[in-house]
Design an enzyme around this catalytic site. Sequence first.
Site, PDB file in Angstrom:
ATOM      1  N   LYS A 176      -6.743   8.299  -8.974  1.00 37.25           N
ATOM      2  CA  LYS A 176      -5.757   8.911  -8.082  1.00 37.25           C
ATOM      3  C   LYS A 176      -4.583   7.957  -7.840  1.00 37.25           C
ATOM      4  CE  LYS A 176      -3.846  11.783  -5.179  1.00 37.25           C
ATOM      5  NZ  LYS A 176      -4.500  12.364  -3.996  1.00 37.25           N
ATOM      6  N   LYS A 244       1.024   6.318   2.782  1.00 35.90           N
ATOM      7  CA  LYS A 244      -0.363   5.862   2.936  1.00 35.90           C
ATOM      8  C   LYS A 244      -0.975   5.591   1.566  1.00 35.90           C
ATOM      9  CE  LYS A 244      -3.836   8.287   2.520  1.00 35.90           C
ATOM     10  NZ  LYS A 244      -4.890   9.319   2.479  1.00 35.90           N
TER      11      LYS A 244
END
Length: 292
Positions: A176, A244
């Site tokens: 990811k 984030k």
Amino acid sequence: MAKVAFLGLGVMGGPMAGHLAKKGHAVTVYNRTPAKAEAWVKAHGDVAGCASAATPREAARGAEIVFACVGNDADLRSVVLGADGALAGMERGAIFVDHTTASAEVARELAAAAAEAGLGFVDAPVSGGQAGAENGVLTVMCGGEPETYAKVEPVIMAYARACRLMGPAGAGQLTKMVNQICIAGLVQGLSEGIHFAKRAGLDVEAVLEVISKGAAGSWQMENRGKTMNAGSFDFGFAVDWMRKDLAILLEEGRRNGAKLPVSALVDQFYAEVQAMGGGRWDTSSLVARLER
């Protein structure tokens, strides 16, 4: 059909849990805000076995698979560990599947905790955004043991169009990170292209239409190009969430020695968008900082 639990009913988790219910799985949900869990049950009340629970431990009791999709490492630990955490309520042989985009470090930590309790663990971050969750076409990148993954893959496919085991625990999160690295640089390039086309007096939509058929084409161009040109950033993956994710991958890069100059630069560009009040804008809002 499986008895499952789903922890976290945000813009991603809510629709994902909904697809599980629609496929006939008995779903018990937990959300930090109980009203959201109650609303989810009400919306899926026609499906047998749907219920809500007051704690992750209660939601996980008797579940064959427990899914989670929460905010960050700390949120994840809060719903997994401790007296009221999911692991405390799971029976030996059950599997925890984490869809949170989190660090590879926490994935390995939770995999070890699960193994000690006789449980399986798969880190399974997703790509596709809110639209992908709602339409059941997410891409899921997984880390874990092959035997464990084989048990959960058919259930995950309730809301995925692609799901693949990438390696041991943590490999899903690392994959990811690669996904976010590629997106960050691509969106900045697309933003600069649109900005340049405007300054050059070109028909931006015509430009995008023709170059999208060549080597410059991408999902971002096809799905965000027109809205970027129009200054519409009211959908998709928020800048706050992207920052984030970038923080996670930049920290991992410092750990493994990877050089990520473009990602670090784009992270600062997103900080500028936040300062403009665009923290909840879609990540395609990078173009806005060029046009202010």
